[in-house]
Design a protein around this motif. Structure first.
Motif, PDB file in Angstrom:
ATOM      1  N   TYR A 795     -34.483  48.186  66.504  1.00 15.10           N
ATOM      2  CA  TYR A 795     -33.920  49.107  65.934  1.00 15.10           C
ATOM      3  C   TYR A 795     -34.746  49.458  64.691  1.00 15.10           C
ATOM      4  CZ  TYR A 795     -29.127  48.123  67.706  1.00 15.10           C
ATOM      5  OH  TYR A 795     -28.212  48.004  68.738  1.00 15.10           O
ATOM      6  N   ASN A 796     -34.946  50.729  64.225  1.00 12.81           N
ATOM      7  CA  ASN A 796     -35.853  51.059  63.264  1.00 12.81           C
ATOM      8  C   ASN A 796     -35.403  50.539  61.709  1.00 12.81           C
ATOM      9  OD1 ASN A 796     -38.140  51.993  62.208  1.00 12.81           O
ATOM     10  ND2 ASN A 796     -37.393  54.131  61.945  1.00 12.81           N
ATOM     11  N   ALA A 797     -35.606  49.628  61.210  1.00 11.13           N
ATOM     12  CA  ALA A 797     -35.365  49.413  59.640  1.00 11.13           C
ATOM     13  C   ALA A 797     -36.038  50.358  58.750  1.00 11.13           C
ATOM     14  CB  ALA A 797     -36.176  48.006  59.663  1.00 11.13           C
ATOM     15  N   ILE A 798     -35.439  50.894  57.889  1.00  4.60           N
ATOM     16  CA  ILE A 798     -35.467  51.935  56.912  1.00  4.60           C
ATOM     17  C   ILE A 798     -35.331  51.529  55.441  1.00  4.60           C
ATOM     18  CG2 ILE A 798     -35.549  53.885  58.696  1.00  4.60           C
ATOM     19  CD1 ILE A 798     -32.874  54.573  57.324  1.00  4.60           C
ATOM     20  N   GLY A 799     -34.996  50.185  55.282  1.00  5.83           N
ATOM     21  CA  GLY A 799     -34.823  49.698  54.085  1.00  5.83           C
ATOM     22  C   GLY A 799     -33.828  48.668  53.844  1.00  5.83           C
ATOM     23  N   ILE A 800     -33.546  48.346  52.455  1.00  6.47           N
ATOM     24  CA  ILE A 800     -32.272  47.374  52.110  1.00  6.47           C
ATOM     25  C   ILE A 800     -31.077  48.098  51.604  1.00  6.47           C
ATOM     26  CG2 ILE A 800     -31.803  45.136  51.294  1.00  6.47           C
ATOM     27  CD1 ILE A 800     -33.914  44.927  53.494  1.00  6.47           C
ATOM     28  N   PHE A 801     -29.947  47.850  51.922  1.00  5.98           N
ATOM     29  CA  PHE A 801     -28.982  48.305  51.070  1.00  5.98           C
ATOM     30  C   PHE A 801     -28.773  47.756  49.799  1.00  5.98           C
ATOM     31  CE2 PHE A 801     -26.990  48.963  55.454  1.00  5.98           C
ATOM     32  CZ  PHE A 801     -26.670  50.140  55.400  1.00  5.98           C
ATOM     33  N   TRP A 813     -24.010  48.499  60.531  1.00  5.37           N
ATOM     34  CA  TRP A 813     -23.689  47.424  61.310  1.00  5.37           C
ATOM     35  C   TRP A 813     -22.371  47.341  60.860  1.00  5.37           C
ATOM     36  CZ3 TRP A 813     -26.254  46.637  65.874  1.00  5.37           C
ATOM     37  CH2 TRP A 813     -26.007  45.680  66.583  1.00  5.37           C
ATOM     38  N   THR A 814     -21.340  46.777  61.558  1.00  7.83           N
ATOM     39  CA  THR A 814     -20.195  46.450  61.356  1.00  7.83           C
ATOM     40  C   THR A 814     -20.309  44.818  60.550  1.00  7.83           C
ATOM     41  OG1 THR A 814     -18.995  47.347  63.235  1.00  7.83           O
ATOM     42  CG2 THR A 814     -17.891  45.486  62.162  1.00  7.83           C
ATOM     43  N   GLY A 815     -19.621  45.014  59.342  1.00  9.63           N
ATOM     44  CA  GLY A 815     -19.823  43.759  58.562  1.00  9.63           C
ATOM     45  C   GLY A 815     -21.076  43.956  57.694  1.00  9.63           C
ATOM     46  N   ALA A 816     -21.935  44.938  57.581  1.00  9.96           N
ATOM     47  CA  ALA A 816     -22.957  44.928  56.754  1.00  9.96           C
ATOM     48  C   ALA A 816     -22.646  44.881  55.100  1.00  9.96           C
ATOM     49  CB  ALA A 816     -23.705  46.135  57.223  1.00  9.96           C
ATOM     50  N   GLN A 817     -23.388  44.207  54.262  1.00 11.57           N
ATOM     51  CA  GLN A 817     -23.188  44.041  53.043  1.00 11.57           C
ATOM     52  C   GLN A 817     -24.497  44.608  52.238  1.00 11.57           C
ATOM     53  OE1 GLN A 817     -22.058  40.107  51.794  1.00 11.57           O
ATOM     54  NE2 GLN A 817     -20.694  39.852  53.776  1.00 11.57           N
ATOM     55  N   PRO A 818     -24.342  44.457  50.917  1.00  9.70           N
ATOM     56  CA  PRO A 818     -25.794  44.797  50.021  1.00  9.70           C
ATOM     57  C   PRO A 818     -26.458  43.817  50.304  1.00  9.70           C
ATOM     58  CG  PRO A 818     -23.695  45.026  48.810  1.00  9.70           C
ATOM     59  CD  PRO A 818     -23.214  44.839  50.015  1.00  9.70           C
ATOM     60  N   GLY A 819     -27.684  44.009  50.540  1.00 12.76           N
ATOM     61  CA  GLY A 819     -28.861  43.157  50.683  1.00 12.76           C
ATOM     62  C   GLY A 819     -29.135  43.199  52.205  1.00 12.76           C
ATOM     63  N   ASP A 820     -28.482  43.533  53.041  1.00 16.94           N
ATOM     64  CA  ASP A 820     -28.572  43.695  54.703  1.00 16.94           C
ATOM     65  C   ASP A 820     -29.819  44.778  54.948  1.00 16.94           C
ATOM     66  OD1 ASP A 820     -27.079  41.671  55.158  1.00 16.94           O
ATOM     67  OD2 ASP A 820     -25.246  42.528  55.373  1.00 16.94           O
ATOM     68  N   PHE A 894     -38.348  34.770  50.179  1.00 12.85           N
ATOM     69  CA  PHE A 894     -37.965  34.608  49.032  1.00 12.85           C
ATOM     70  C   PHE A 894     -38.156  35.449  47.789  1.00 12.85           C
ATOM     71  CE2 PHE A 894     -38.126  32.257  44.757  1.00 12.85           C
ATOM     72  CZ  PHE A 894     -36.709  31.786  44.767  1.00 12.85           C
ATOM     73  N   ASP A 895     -39.641  35.940  48.075  1.00 10.47           N
ATOM     74  CA  ASP A 895     -40.229  36.770  46.947  1.00 10.47           C
ATOM     75  C   ASP A 895     -39.542  38.362  46.989  1.00 10.47           C
ATOM     76  OD1 ASP A 895     -41.641  34.731  46.092  1.00 10.47           O
ATOM     77  OD2 ASP A 895     -43.401  35.115  47.304  1.00 10.47           O
ATOM     78  N   ASP A 896     -39.036  38.777  46.016  1.00  9.96           N
ATOM     79  CA  ASP A 896     -38.345  40.047  45.933  1.00  9.96           C
ATOM     80  C   ASP A 896     -37.306  40.319  46.882  1.00  9.96           C
ATOM     81  OD1 ASP A 896     -38.466  42.686  44.830  1.00  9.96           O
ATOM     82  OD2 ASP A 896     -39.534  43.549  46.395  1.00  9.96           O
ATOM     83  N   ARG A 897     -36.533  39.169  47.059  1.00  9.53           N
ATOM     84  CA  ARG A 897     -35.503  39.136  47.944  1.00  9.53           C
ATOM     85  C   ARG A 897     -34.246  39.886  47.156  1.00  9.53           C
ATOM     86  NH1 ARG A 897     -35.230  34.688  45.441  1.00  9.53           N
ATOM     87  NH2 ARG A 897     -33.430  33.572  44.799  1.00  9.53           N
ATOM     88  N   TRP A 898     -33.439  40.530  48.209  1.00  9.80           N
ATOM     89  CA  TRP A 898     -32.270  41.013  47.350  1.00  9.80           C
ATOM     90  C   TRP A 898     -31.341  40.051  46.838  1.00  9.80           C
ATOM     91  CZ3 TRP A 898     -27.017  40.722  47.348  1.00  9.80           C
ATOM     92  CH2 TRP A 898     -26.504  41.772  46.791  1.00  9.80           C
ATOM     93  N   ASP A 904     -32.884  46.363  43.841  1.00  3.74           N
ATOM     94  CA  ASP A 904     -33.892  47.506  44.528  1.00  3.74           C
ATOM     95  C   ASP A 904     -34.956  46.715  44.933  1.00  3.74           C
ATOM     96  OD1 ASP A 904     -35.378  49.509  44.956  1.00  3.74           O
ATOM     97  OD2 ASP A 904     -36.436  49.703  42.636  1.00  3.74           O
ATOM     98  N   ALA A 905     -34.598  45.868  46.118  1.00  3.12           N
ATOM     99  CA  ALA A 905     -35.542  44.986  46.740  1.00  3.12           C
ATOM    100  C   ALA A 905     -36.030  45.463  47.941  1.00  3.12           C
ATOM    101  CB  ALA A 905     -34.846  43.664  46.966  1.00  3.12           C
TER     102      ALA A 905
END
Length: 1003
Positions: A795-801, A813-820, A894-898, A904-905
């Motif tokens: 899958y092509n990852a294009i960022g973090i929610f 994706w079903t069940g996705a949350q902020p930070g996924d 850990f660094d700059d994780r959501w 804005d991680a």
């Protein structure tokens, strides 16, 4: 006859060959450029003065007793003699794509072995070290990338040492090497069935005319990891795991009070902060190397060279265990019997001793990144702490507490050769060569339980604040249930016979040579091993001391043979128009008797345009220019032997008839492919060599295209794996590969004291799978045909929610949350499904590889620097998904994780193992898990000081120098810096940087 030989600057030239033309009478000049030649025949007329990099001069003797000569510099390297396969040629006459490096460029580099020392020095050779573990750190080499399918074994080039194919490059002492050449185009076709991946030719040193010369070289080095991946400390780990558990509504493992205690370090008994990597890896480990050689030659043509070497390399573990030792000897004797018969005998012997703990480096070093810092590597009282599972505590498993893995290789290589030069036929020579190589490999693995210490909480003594100050610990055996022994023995005998003839003549402006040979190879091996366990003591470590219960033994054998007919013809007109034809016909035991033979021709032409009058009149500033073109066919015979026959295997565990005896039965193990044949590669190459402004600048270029057909591959589409049917591989796949190489240099003698040479090279290759029998894909962009080999479906990852609004606004994706992780909706259907996966190219190897070398000489000082790097290339940034409750997180997770406070991680939120869809073990891998391994590194540096001869001669030496050298010094640039990008795997034993101080002495 005596005299002095100097260069154009008036400096003496040591090592110049001075020979009476037409005889073997000669000598070499000493350190002051002087010579004193005796035994000159009465009818001698001409002396020949020759030296690498200088124009050869012929001087009439006349009535003189003293002849002084000034040698002029040749166009750079054109007089250099380069190995090209069953022969040598002057660089000026080579029409193939051949690159080379001299041994003196690499002999002082404290690299793991020769394969690592040549990185960045040979255009078109991609060199990648897969691990830094002692004894396992030989680099993978690809010549012009890949034109086939399969693993590293399918793309490795053929290595030819002193004319003998199939020998090992990594074990050769760099000090013994005269030169290394790489054949990259149709010039390799003379090696036919083994040449499609390119050919590396190694020429070792031989004796030279002159009195005996003894050399001793030594260095002592110190090593440290280039980059260590960072895992979290206890406080950060507990914080991140708690974030995940809070987000998922799970009970927390660590309370806020626990986290505070982990950060504070006030309670090491119950709230430790273990630095597993720091407790495992020491700051510096050591390496050392010694070499002693003696060489010389007499006026009648006899010469000899004997070299003995030793190398030792330690591991990076604080608990010293792993080590690698190599002992090597090389002896070469050339002995003329008379004017027309010359014989020679060469011997090379290697004793390699490797000793490791019973756990692999991945289980030791890799576990140091996984084990949680809230557990004890060592208790505060000094005992090793408990494991999570399998007895894995790296501070113990890195030692011999759990036994050892002892591997010893005895390698003997013997070559006899005789050459006849019939006096009645000028230019003809006939040679016979026979080699006998024997490898004996022994492995002994004695494994036993080791002791870890578990807490007895009820015995804890606490202070007034409630913190434990002491506690009893329970020693507990872990790992193996009882001592056990495995012994393996492998013996391989490789015999090669070659009969050849060469005819070389010049008639006026026409020069030609014809070479023909017959070669026959046999390669036989056998292997067996045995196992016993339940030893009552670990003192007696022999097979017969083990119990009979569960004992076992095994064994196998293999054979291989090949016959070859070889030919080559060279033609030159005035040294301007050059042509070469090579041909090889190989017969391989791997194929059916009626289709065993394959033909592999090559055609090469060259034009030295700079020798034309119009060029010299109009383009004189380009003082040398040669245009080359070639076409060739080469082959490979990969895979197991006898695939053209039905295979059967022995099985036990079956009762037949009415009896109850368990019988041994024979059953079919595979279906034959009676049509199996060679993989065939067609290669086109066009190139040029040039030197400008009186050799101040050099510029060389290559452009190539190769297609390999009939590649062995399975029929995945016709017979999918889920059917359970096992059909043989067939010659059905096809791969294209094309690219270019550019090499440019600047060479300038500033004055008598100062010279500067700068040479850079860059190579690009791109392969494409033209056909493989892959299953039909649901969407066209997932079809691997048309992509480079190894393209990975992700899958092509294009960022973090960042927040719920973003989740709601984009397909997820079903069940996705902020930070996924956000997966791209490639299909555009408003859903994330398997159809949205794409193929990520550039995951097999870098397409761009380059090196820049600087050599600076000032008086008695020399500085050599090499920067080397690779282009865009993607590898997994994590290799063990047991993170969270079962393992530590990496620092870059850990660094700059959501977090709710950092929306804005660039890094996703905390996770646990495969609980979230985007994790390594979540089953839906994406480009988020891949990092770019592009880098540029100061690969090595050597600074040498040559002690003035006026000082060293006072103590009976002819030459002495000291040097300081470094390898893998530092990264100039890296697309990611979390772990070493050349190794490209965070849990693999790391590359090491080495600093060494050495001396060279000549007696």
């Amino acid at each position: 006859m005596s005299g002095t030989v100097i260069d154009e600057e008036g400096l003496p030239l040591p090592g110049v060959s001075v020979i009476v033309k037409g005889t073997t009478v000669g000598i070499v000049t000493d350190m002051d450029g002087k010579y004193n030649l005796t035994g000159i025949p009465a009818d001698a007329n001409v002396l020949v003065f020759s030296f690498v990099g200088m124009r050869t001069q012929e001087v009439n003797i006349g009535n003189r007793a003293t002849i002084d000569v000034t040698l002029e510099a040749e166009a750079i390297g054109l007089e250099e003699v380069i190995a090209v396969g069953y022969a040598t040629q002057k660089k000026a006459n080579i029409v193939g794509s051949v690159t080379s490096v001299s041994g003196d460029k690499i002999e002082s580099i404290p690299a793991a072995d020769v394969s690592n020392a040549i990185s960045g020095r040979l255009p078109g050779a991609v060199v990648i070290q897969p691990t830094g573990e002692p004894g396992q750190n030989q680099a993978n080499i690809r010549v012009r990338g890949r034109t086939t399918l399969g693993d590293e074994g399918n793309v490795a080039p053929l290595v030819v040492v002193d004319g003998i194919p199939g020998r090992n490059l990594g074990e050769i002492d760099p000090i013994d090497i005269e030169s290394i050449s790489v054949l990259k185009d149709a010039s390799a076709a003379i090696y036919g069935a083994q040449a499609a991946n390119g050919v590396i030719l190694v020429t070792t040193k031989s004796g030279k005319l002159g009195k005996p010369t003894m050399n001793y070289q030594f260095y002592q080095g110190f090593m440290a990891p280039t980059v260590l991946p960072k895992a979290l400390n206890a406080g950060d780990y507990a914080t991140m795991l708690s974030e995940y558990q809070d987000a998922e509504g799970k009970a927390r493992t660590y309370s806020d009070e626990d986290i505070d205690l982990y950060y504070s370090g006030r309670d090491p008994w119950e709230h430790p902060n273990s630095d597993w990597m720091g407790d495992l890896v020491k700051d510096w480990s050591s390496t050392a190397k010694h070499n002693f050689s003696i060489s010389g030659g007499t006026a009648n043509g006899m010469n000899y060279f004997v070299s003995m070497g030793y190398k030792n390399e330690e591991a990076i573990y604080k608990q010293e265990s792993t080590n690698y030792k190599q002992y090597n000897i090389r002896a070469k004797l050339k002995l003329p019997i008379n004017d027309w018969l010359t014989t020679s005998v060469d011997y090379a012997g290697f004793l390699n001793k490797k000793k490791y703990p019973t756990k692999s480096a991945g289980s030791i070093y890799g576990q140091a990144t996984r084990l949680v810092p809230t557990q004890w590597s060592f208790w505060p009282s000094g005992e090793p702490g408990p494991d999570i599972e399998y007895g894995d505590n790296p501070v113990v498993t890195s030692t011999f507490e759990g036994g050892y893995d002892d591997q010893t290789m005895y390698r003997n290589q013997l070559t006899f050769e005789a050459t006849i030069a019939p006096p009645m036929i000028e230019g003809l020579s006939i040679s016979g060569k026979y080699t006998y190589d024997v490898d004996n490999w022994y492995r002994k693995r004695f494994r036993k339980p080791w002791t870890l210490y578990f807490p007895k909480w009820d015995t804890a003594v606490r202070d007034s604040e409630g913190f434990i100050t002491s506690m009893e610990l329970t020693p507990t055996p872990r790992g193996y249930s009882s001592p056990e022994l495995v012994e393996d023995y492998d013996r391989n005998i490789r015999k090669l016979g070659i009969v050849s003839a060469n005819y070389d003549r010049t008639f006026g402006d026409h020069s030609f040579s014809i070479f023909g040979a017959y070669e026959q190879l046999t390669d036989d091996g056998n292997w067996f091993g045995a196992f016993r366990k339940y030893y009552i003591s670990d003192v007696v470590q022999t097979l017969d001391a083990g119990a009979d219960a569960e004992k076992n033994n095994w064994g196998s054998m293999e054979i291989y043979a090949r016959k070859s007919i070889i030919g080559r013809a060279n033609y030159s007109y005035k040294g301007k128009y050059l042509a070469e034809v090579v041909f090889r016909r190989d017969g391989s035991l791997k194929f059916p008797p009626d289709s065993r033979w394959g033909n592999f021709p090559g055609f090469l032409v060259g034009w030295r345009a700079s020798e034309e009058n119009f060029w010299m009149e109009n383009l004189a500033f380009i003082n040398y220019f040669k245009l080359r073109a070639s076409y060739g066919k080469m082959g490979m015979d990969p895979g197991a032997a006898f695939q053209f026959m039905n295979k059967y295997q022995l099985s036990t565990g079956m009762t037949l008839g009415t009896g109850k005896v368990v019988e041994t039965v024979v059953q079919q193990a595979g279906v034959a492919n009676p049509n199996i044949t060679w993989e065939k590669q067609t290669t086109y190459n066009i190139g040029f060599d040039s030197q400008l402004l009186d050799n101040m600048f050099t510029l060389n270029g290559e452009f190539f295209s190769s297609t390999r057909t009939d590649i062995l591959a399975p029929r995945d589409a016709s017979v999918p794996g889920f059917t359970g049917l096992a059909l043989p591989d067939e010659n059905i796949a096809e791969v294209d590969n094309r690219g270019f190489e550019i090499e440019a240099g600047y060479h300038k003698t500033i004055n008598n004291d100062f010279r500067l040479d700068v040479v850079g090279n860059i190579a690009y290759n791109h392969n494409e799978v033209v056909f493989m029998d892959e299953p039909e894909r649901a969407v066209p962009w997932q079809r691997r045909t048309g992509h480079p080999y190894g393209a990975t479906l992700l899958y092509n990852a294009i960022g973090i929610f960042s927040d719920q609004a973003e989740v709601d606004a984009y397909p997820h994706w079903t069940g996705a949350q902020p930070g996924d992780v956000i997966y791209e909706d490639v299909s555009g259907d408003g859903k994330i499904t398997s159809d949205d996966r794409i193929l990520l190219d550039k995951t097999d190897a870098p397409q761009i590889f380059y090196g820049i070398n600087l050599d600076l000489t000032y008086k008695n000082w020399n500085l050599s620097l090499l920067a080397q790097g690779q282009g865009e290339y993607y590898r997994l940034n994590i290799a063990d998904g047991r993170r969270g409750e079962a393992g530590n997180y990496m620092q870059w997770e850990f660094d700059d994780r959501w977090t709710p406070e950092n929306t804005d991680a660039s890094v996703a939120r905390a996770y646990n193992r495969g609980d979230l869809y985007w994790t390594l073990d979540g089953g839906n891998r994406s480009t988020y898990l891949y990092d770019n391994m592009a880098y540029c590194r100061l690969k090595n540096a050597v600074i040498t000081y040559t002690i003035p001869s006026s000082y060293v001669q006072r103590v009976g030496l002819s030459r002495a120098s000291v040097y300081f050298a470094g390898n893998n010094l530092f990264l100039i640039y890296a697309a990611q810096k979390n772990f070493d990008p050349e190794i490209g795997a965070p849990l693999t034993y790391p590359a090491v940087k080495t600093f060494a101080l050495g001396v060279r002495v000549t007696f």
